[in-house]
Design a protein around this motif. Structure first.
Motif, PDB file in Angstrom:
ATOM      1  N   GLU A 145       0.842  -1.516  -0.261  1.00 48.70           N
ATOM      2  CA  GLU A 145      -0.074  -0.130  -0.100  1.00 48.70           C
ATOM      3  C   GLU A 145       0.699   1.506  -0.215  1.00 48.70           C
ATOM      4  O   GLU A 145       0.968   2.336  -0.783  1.00 48.70           O
ATOM      5  CB  GLU A 145      -0.811   0.179   1.025  1.00 48.70           C
ATOM      6  CG  GLU A 145      -1.904   0.918   1.356  1.00 48.70           C
ATOM      7  CD  GLU A 145      -2.741   1.219   0.521  1.00 48.70           C
ATOM      8  OE1 GLU A 145      -3.545   2.119   0.267  1.00 48.70           O
ATOM      9  OE2 GLU A 145      -3.786   0.199  -0.023  1.00 48.70           O
ATOM     10  N   ALA A 146       1.954   1.315   0.958  1.00 52.47           N
ATOM     11  CA  ALA A 146       2.523   2.635   1.036  1.00 52.47           C
ATOM     12  C   ALA A 146       3.565   2.515  -0.412  1.00 52.47           C
ATOM     13  O   ALA A 146       3.696   3.862  -1.115  1.00 52.47           O
ATOM     14  CB  ALA A 146       3.768   2.097   1.959  1.00 52.47           C
ATOM     15  N   SER A 163       0.598   5.636   5.622  1.00 51.51           N
ATOM     16  CA  SER A 163       0.102   4.675   5.462  1.00 51.51           C
ATOM     17  C   SER A 163      -0.773   3.630   6.630  1.00 51.51           C
ATOM     18  O   SER A 163       0.683   3.682   6.901  1.00 51.51           O
ATOM     19  CB  SER A 163       0.579   3.989   4.233  1.00 51.51           C
ATOM     20  OG  SER A 163      -0.074   3.416   3.439  1.00 51.51           O
ATOM     21  N   LYS A 219       2.063   4.157  -2.536  1.00 51.52           N
ATOM     22  CA  LYS A 219       1.625   5.889  -2.727  1.00 51.52           C
ATOM     23  C   LYS A 219       2.030   6.550  -3.486  1.00 51.52           C
ATOM     24  O   LYS A 219       1.771   7.665  -4.201  1.00 51.52           O
ATOM     25  CB  LYS A 219       0.843   5.889  -1.330  1.00 51.52           C
ATOM     26  CG  LYS A 219      -0.142   5.698  -0.394  1.00 51.52           C
ATOM     27  CD  LYS A 219      -0.472   5.776   0.738  1.00 51.52           C
ATOM     28  CE  LYS A 219      -1.981   4.563   1.597  1.00 51.52           C
ATOM     29  NZ  LYS A 219      -2.379   4.804   2.749  1.00 51.52           N
TER      30      LYS A 219
END
Length: 354
Positions: free
Chosen positions: A163-164, A295, A167
């Motif tokens: 996820e990070a 995140s 981003k």
């Protein structure tokens, strides 16, 4: 043990593990019974539950069976299933949200706002048991190309760092710094390498984790934490710093280093939980046009994307598991994870114990 009973582990909060017998549960509407194959231990388990019960709200442990990184096989079906069935191999997205709030409808059950939100291993029984009940909506299919140990890693750590990475964006254009090479930091290096990052740099103090990063070829450089870290990173990046930085250390100095070692217009993601950070906004961030992202875990749809890409990239998260224990030795597993002298630690069943 009675065939209708199972063994499960709870965490009293005094750096011990309690093993008890439980009735094997029966799945209700929209639920399945999963035979656990592997459950790995997360740093948040150690920080908030194992040593002492410090969490409140979403981090409040309610004396349930521990383990929020489970993976296994469905062996029982409740009524009303729509997709999964007996025999399916599944990863458990570890937060069971209400399903109807704005965050849940985006797939981010981690941010569910309902009092009905319950995380496996925190507010409802998790994977440190031979069997567990899961809501069908919380499941991600595990492809045959991945092991159950791979899947357990995806359930939290790899999903969180993916996820990070999504981003801030990582590609072959980028030199990347990862501060803190615990299991999440190592996962970050592994995924950034798969995405083609140009140069990978780590900062870590634990010799075991430094050696693991080198053994697996995950980092081009690894520095130990110190006052010279920013200078060291700049020296190997042409004086500019990195395009992307990730802090997985949750340390004040580590986070400040991640910010200061990033070049102009760079992006930084804070992934590690807890702690503080002190930096000077104008010279450290504003004047160089940097962006800092927070995140927290990931969405279930992005976790499905990650599983597909792991197969495509032919990488295996289980490579970061340095120690595997049977459930009967869960006390040793948690103690080792708490020491930090390891990579990832798993409590495994059947063939995943090998």
């Amino acid at each position: 043990m009675d065939k209708k009973k199972m063994l499960g582990a709870t965490l009293p909060g005094n750096s011990t593990v309690s093993l008890q017998e439980y009735d094997i549960p029966t799945p209700g509407y929209g639920q399945v019974l999963v035979k656990t194959k592997c459950t790995t231990i997360c740093g948040s388990d150690i920080r908030c539950i194992y040593r002492e019960h410090v969490g409140k709200g979403p981090e409040g442990y309610q004396d349930v069976i521990a383990g929020h990184e489970p993976c296994g096989q469905i062996i029982g079906e409740g009524p009303g299933l729509k997709r999964f069935k007996k025999g399916d191999r599944v990863i458990v997205y570890h937060i069971s949200g209400c399903g109807v709030c704005h965050e849940c409808r985006q797939g981010f059950m981690i941010s569910c706002t309902s009092p009905k939100r319950a995380a496996y291993g925190w507010q409802r029984d998790g994977g440190m048991a031979e069997y567990m009940i899961c809501d069908e909506k919380d499941l991600v299919e595990l492809p045959e190309e991945l092991s159950y140990a791979d899947g357990a890693q995806v359930a939290c750590g790899f999903g969180t760092v993916y996820e990070a990475i999504e981003k801030v964006g990582v590609s072959g254009n980028d030199e990347v710094l990862v501060v803190g090479l615990g299991p999440v930091g190592l996962a970050c290096l592994m995924l950034c390498k798969a995405m083609g990052a140009n140069k990978l740099i780590g900062i870590e103090s634990q010799p075991t984790r430094i050696e693991l990063a080198k053994k697996l070829g995950l980092a081009d450089y690894v520095f130990t934490p110190g006052e010279d870290n920013v200078r060291q990173v700049q020296e190997i990046t042409g004086g500019h710093g990195v395009e992307r930085a990730f802090d997985c250390s949750a340390s004040d100095n580590g986070r400040a280093t991640a910010i200061r070692a990033t070049r102009k217009w760079g992006k930084i993601a804070f992934v590690g939980e807890g702690g503080t950070v002190h930096f000077n906004p104008s010279p450290d961030m504003l004047h160089d046009q940097k962006t800092i992202y927070g995140s927290w875990v990931t969405s279930i749809w992005k976790m499905e994307d990650l599983v597909e890409r792991l197969v495509r990239w032919n990488i295996h998260p289980e490579d970061l598991i340095t120690h595997r224990f049977p459930l009967t030795k869960a006390d040793e597993a948690y103690a080792l994870m708490a020491s930090g002298a390891c990579g990832k630690v798993g409590v495994c069943f059947d063939e995943e114990l090998k």
